[in-house]
Write an enzyme that holds these catalytic residues in place. Structure first.
Site, PDB file in Angstrom:
ATOM      1  N   VAL A  44       2.423  10.316 -40.601  1.00  0.00           N
ATOM      2  CA  VAL A  44       1.795  11.564 -40.190  1.00  0.00           C
ATOM      3  C   VAL A  44       0.822  11.305 -39.041  1.00  0.00           C
ATOM      4  O   VAL A  44       0.034  10.358 -39.086  1.00  0.00           O
ATOM      5  CB  VAL A  44       1.045  12.205 -41.376  1.00  0.00           C
ATOM      6  N   GLY A  49       7.550   9.373 -44.549  1.00  0.00           N
ATOM      7  CA  GLY A  49       7.292   9.479 -43.122  1.00  0.00           C
ATOM      8  C   GLY A  49       5.862   9.133 -42.750  1.00  0.00           C
ATOM      9  O   GLY A  49       5.019   8.905 -43.613  1.00  0.00           O
ATOM     10  N   ASP A  88       5.101  14.808 -56.797  1.00  0.00           N
ATOM     11  CA  ASP A  88       4.177  13.754 -56.391  1.00  0.00           C
ATOM     12  C   ASP A  88       2.747  14.300 -56.332  1.00  0.00           C
ATOM     13  O   ASP A  88       2.076  14.201 -55.313  1.00  0.00           O
ATOM     14  CB  ASP A  88       4.599  13.155 -55.052  1.00  0.00           C
ATOM     15  N   GLY A  95       3.387   8.398 -45.876  1.00  0.00           N
ATOM     16  CA  GLY A  95       3.675   8.858 -47.230  1.00  0.00           C
ATOM     17  C   GLY A  95       4.790   9.871 -47.228  1.00  0.00           C
ATOM     18  O   GLY A  95       5.125  10.433 -46.181  1.00  0.00           O
ATOM     19  N   GLY A  96       5.362  10.089 -48.398  1.00  0.00           N
ATOM     20  CA  GLY A  96       6.415  11.091 -48.540  1.00  0.00           C
ATOM     21  C   GLY A  96       7.547  10.884 -47.565  1.00  0.00           C
ATOM     22  O   GLY A  96       8.082  11.836 -47.022  1.00  0.00           O
ATOM     23  N   LEU A 113      -2.472   9.406 -38.978  1.00  0.00           N
ATOM     24  CA  LEU A 113      -3.345   9.856 -40.070  1.00  0.00           C
ATOM     25  C   LEU A 113      -2.994   9.170 -41.378  1.00  0.00           C
ATOM     26  O   LEU A 113      -3.819   9.050 -42.274  1.00  0.00           O
ATOM     27  CB  LEU A 113      -3.201  11.370 -40.273  1.00  0.00           C
ATOM     28  N   GLY A 114      -1.757   8.746 -41.503  1.00  0.00           N
ATOM     29  CA  GLY A 114      -1.370   8.085 -42.742  1.00  0.00           C
ATOM     30  C   GLY A 114       0.129   8.045 -42.900  1.00  0.00           C
ATOM     31  O   GLY A 114       0.874   8.563 -42.069  1.00  0.00           O
ATOM     32  N   LYS A 148       4.435  15.302 -39.147  1.00  0.00           N
ATOM     33  CA  LYS A 148       5.061  14.264 -39.966  1.00  0.00           C
ATOM     34  C   LYS A 148       6.402  13.879 -39.353  1.00  0.00           C
ATOM     35  O   LYS A 148       7.269  14.716 -39.142  1.00  0.00           O
ATOM     36  CB  LYS A 148       5.263  14.765 -41.391  1.00  0.00           C
TER      37      LYS A 148
END
Ligand SMILES: *[C@@H]1O[C@H](CO)[C@@H](O)[C@H](O)[C@H]1NC(C)=O
Ligand SMILES: *[C@@H]1O[C@H](CO)[C@@H](O)[C@H](O)[C@H]1NC(C)=O
Ligand SMILES: *[C@@H]1O[C@H](CO)[C@@H](O)[C@H](O)[C@H]1NC(C)=O
Ligand SMILES: *[C@@H]1O[C@H](CO)[C@@H](O)[C@H](O)[C@H]1NC(C)=O
Ligand SMILES: *[C@@H]1O[C@H](CO)[C@@H](O)[C@H](O)[C@H]1NC(C)=O
Ligand SMILES: *[C@@H]1O[C@H](CO)[C@@H](O)[C@H](O)[C@H]1NC(C)=O
Ligand SMILES: *[C@@H]1O[C@H](CO)[C@@H](O)[C@H](O)[C@H]1NC(C)=O
Ligand SMILES: *[C@@H]1O[C@H](CO)[C@@H](O)[C@H](O)[C@H]1NC(C)=O
Ligand SMILES: *[C@@H]1O[C@H](CO)[C@@H](O)[C@H](O)[C@H]1NC(C)=O
Ligand SMILES: *[C@@H]1O[C@H](CO)[C@@H](O)[C@H](O)[C@H]1NC(C)=O
Length: 674
Positions: free
Chosen positions: A350, A348, A473, A345-346, A342-343, A365
């Site tokens: 997802v 890790g 964030d 970020g942060g 799915l993407g 995640k």
């Protein structure tokens, strides 16, 4: 050797963090000998209720007093029913003085309430005491426990018009006791002293009521013990306060003073103490043993890692989210198939997953393996400890977690509509490529609701519990949308808990965040603070209003400006409404738009001390406070702000930064936003 050192270090970190955590308590304590207008921000008031005449006026004390209901709750913090580490319930004691002043007769009464919902139910006047209404009476979802002081026999279930009762999700009292025989008259207009003690081991309420003689000597006392297990009716975050109502007959329902304190049960303290000693011993003994083991079996790193995770588990609250087996999550995500991605970020990646067991879709995640192992763990623990406890309708919910075989995984609610940025920016392109003016997907109404939702979530993080939590964030791509276009703030990868006294368990955190959303001062201080979150929120609001990305500059009068300056220029020139996203056309509420832009600018004030708190921002958005008036010229950023005072302030709110040297340089070039 480097490897074994880092394992030892993380073991040490884990043991000491566990120690620190055990000492943490869920205390809540406040005292109001009387109330005045400066206490206003400490409470949330339903319409009509207020502070007046030195008291909390639970129902309106002005205007037409008939058929009113009201609710006032302490809003600075909630009560944590579960004592964090010890899996014990919290005991507490509260004392208050109530004064019910009859107006045209006496009705209906008031109640001390414990509830998970601070809002006043609709149609809760008359017999409903502001506790529930005829639709919700008795529903377990009310999650309300009340001690009522009833001054009106308004239903056949009431014994008389002067009794005290225990209400569990319903206005039909579970227990009640008439007071007239004891010469205690609740609605006599004289002070009634109430003390309520809850013993969480025995599950009892000890309630006592004293009304002193007007002559000043002696008084009348009532005392009773009621069996009630609060954990049957309430969950973790509990609002404390009062509710009341009037009907045809009216009265002033006043609280003149109030104090509340959680009590450390001896048994709990003892367990804590024992645990502490135990953990210290474990640390002392385990440390050399591990050293030895590591020397002996350097190759069996995996096993050591498992040991570390075993300790890690202790840090995660006993009442936390569901534990998953890695097998189940692998199965759910088709072995982390790239198609399910799915993407990122942060810290890790997802994946979309489907959990057979719960019959639901989730976002999984996977904390990056290339984060240095200890950093990954620390983030993991911070994230789980922080968000496992949170519950707010504008926050993404943590469903569960998994740590196994060196993998760290977090399982969240999945929102098929995805993140807000996709909706914001896809529309920007639709707009430029076609001039047709059908209603946009993100109408102004929806955008406003999203802004309010994110503000409310941040207010909850900043001011909603005994710990202040920084999000660090805030941005459109971290806001998920549900089917009704409600905002869900997610990605706590960077969230950190800071304790109110400024002592923090996670003390060495670098500034992180996303360029374009970061306040100037963070480049100099290396601190994230409540103020930097507020700044990012301001930028986020501008982004939602304008549909423009903070990471790209825009032309204004042939000048390249980034979103904050761009918006500020519009404001200086009286063209606030021109910041509105073109897809909105002219279909928006002008007053709301103007107010929101002003608020966003105030949040992005270069001087952090001029920024409103998130609590204030919420008030402005719901119309409880006037919109701020930021200066027409954007003030220049001055650093340092004003010497010592600033440092002290930052120490009070900030996460101390002692990491990467690059942040200490006075230039911003070394910063890397994601
Ligand atoms: C305010 O409180 C005082 C003392 O309790 C009382 O005598 C007076 O009537 C109250 N005034 C109003 C407007 O309620
Ligand atoms: C208050 O309003 C009700 C109608 O809602 C009316 O019947 C009543 O007379 C009013 N009372 C006063 C004191 O104005
Ligand atoms: C508050 O607490 C103090 C000390 O525990 C007590 O003496 C006082 O009576 C309490 N009650 C109120 C209503 O302030
Ligand atoms: C209170 O608890 C009920 C039942 O669990 C839940 O439906 C509701 O959303 C909660 N309210 C709030 C404000 O969290
Ligand atoms: C809280 O109570 C209000 C008023 O009854 C209701 O509108 C709202 O839906 C409740 N919130 C939740 C989350 O249940
Ligand atoms: C609640 O009150 C309304 C109006 O008084 C009535 O029509 C309705 O039937 C009541 N509902 C219940 C569940 O009693
Ligand atoms: C109160 O007094 C009445 C009459 O004296 C008596 O019948 C009743 O049982 C008493 N109630 C209680 C709760 O003591
Ligand atoms: C005052 O209270 C006592 C009980 O503590 C009672 O016996 C006495 O009659 C009361 N005096 C007056 C004047 O009400
Ligand atoms: C208060 O509400 C009740 C029930 O809805 C109604 O019968 C009554 O007339 C109302 N009284 C006033 C003064 O508005
Ligand atoms: C609760 O009751 C138990 C058993 O009587 C007692 O040991 C404990 O101290 C009480 N706790 C509080 C907080 O009063």
């Amino acid at each position: 050797m480097a490897m074994s050192n880092s394992i030892l270090l993380s073991l040490f970190f884990i043991s000491s963090a566990a120690l620190a955590d055990v000492q943490g308590c869920s205390c809540l304590r406040f005292t109001y000998p009387s109330f005045d207008i400066t206490n206003k921000d400490d409470f949330s008031f339903s319409p009509g209720s207020a502070i007046a005449n030195g008291s909390l006026q639970i129902t309106s004390n002005t205007g037409n007093l008939s058929n009113q209901s009201g609710r006032v709750v302490y809003a600075r913090e909630t009560l944590k029913l579960w004592n964090r580490k010890d899996a014990a319930l919290t005991s507490f004691r509260t004392e208050f003085v109530l004064n019910i002043l009859p107006q045209n007769g006496a009705g209906e009464g008031m109640a001390f309430i414990l509830t998970n919902n601070s809002s006043l139910p609709s149609d809760s006047s008359g017999q409903w005491l502001g506790v529930c209404n005829n639709q919700t009476d008795g529903a377990p979802t009310n999650r309300i426990v009340a001690v009522e002081f009833d001054t009106c026999k308004s239903s056949k279930d009431d014994l008389d018009s002067n009794h005290v009762g225990l209400d569990l999700n319903s206005i039909k009292s579970d227990k009640q006791y008439p007071l007239s025989n004891l010469s205690i008259i609740l609605s006599s207009g004289s002070d009634v002293f109430v003390s309520i003690k809850y013993n969480s081991t025995r599950h009892v309420f000890l309630v006592s009521i004293i009304q002193y003689n007007t002559t000043g000597n002696g008084g009348h006392t009532w005392r009773e013990t009621w069996l009630v297990d609060l954990s049957q009716h309430l969950r973790d975050e509990i609002y404390l306060g009062f509710a009341g109502s009037t009907g045809d007959y009216t009265e002033l329902n006043q609280i003149k003073s109030w104090n509340f304190t959680t009590i450390d049960d001896d048994a709990v303290v003892e367990t804590r103490h024992v645990r502490k000693v135990f953990l210290s011993l474990v640390t002392l003994i385990l440390f050399p043993i591990c050293w030895f083991l590591v020397l002996l079996m350097r190759r069996r790193v995996k096993q050591q890692t498992r040991l570390a995770y075993c300790n890690l588990e202790k840090m995660i609250d006993a009442h936390g989210p569901i534990r998953f087996k890695i097998k189940e999550l692998k199965h759910a995500t088709a072995n982390f198939s790239p198609h399910r991605k799915l993407g990122r970020g942060g810290g890790g990646t997802v994946y979309l997953g489907y959990l057979n067991r719960l019959n639901m879709e989730v976002a999984v995640k996977r904390v990056s393996a290339n984060n240095s192992s200890s950093r990954g763990e620390k983030e993991f623990v911070a994230e789980v400890n922080t968000i496992g406890k949170l519950s707010h309708r504008n926050l993404v919910k943590l469903v569960g977690l998994c740590h196994e075989g060196g993998e760290l995984l977090l399982v969240y609610d999945y929102f098929p509509m995805g993140s807000l940025d996709k909706h914001l920016f896809s529309h920007a392109t639709v707009c430029t490529s076609s001039s047709d003016t059908s209603t946009p997907e993100l109408t102004w109404e929806r955008r406003y609701r999203i802004i309010c939702g994110v503000a409310s979530a941040l207010d909850y993080l900043h001011h909603g519990s005994s710990k202040r939590i920084l999000h660090r964030d805030v941005k459109a791509s971290n806001v998920m949308l549900d089917e009704e276009y409600n905002a869900r703030l997610g990605d706590f990868g960077l969230a950190r808990v800071i304790q109110i006294d400024g002592v923090t368990h996670h003390s060495t955190q670098a500034v992180a965040g996303t360029r374009g959303y970061m306040a100037h001062e963070s480049f100099f201080t290396g601190h994230a603070s409540l103020d930097t979150d507020v700044y990012a929120f301001g930028v986020f609001v501008m982004e939602v209003i304008s549909g423009k990305s903070p990471s790209r500059s825009m032309l204004y009068d042939r000048e390249e400006l980034y979103i904050v300056d761009w918006t500020w220029r519009h404001y200086s020139e009286g063209k606030v409404l021109e910041t509105a996203d073109a897809v909105l056309g002219v279909v928006y509420n002008e007053a709301q738009m103007d107010c929101t832009v002003r608020l966003a600018l105030a949040c992005c004030h270069p001087n952090p001390r001029e920024r409103p708190s998130m609590r204030t921002a919420v008030q402005v958005l719901i119309g409880g406070m006037p919109a701020p008036d930021p200066p027409f010229e954007k003030p220049t950023f001055v650093w340092p702000l004003s010497g010592k005072q600033q440092e002290i302030e930052l120490r009070h709110v900030g996460v101390l930064f002692t990491g990467q040297l690059s942040f200490c340089s006075k230039t911003s070039t070394s910063l890397t936003g994601r």
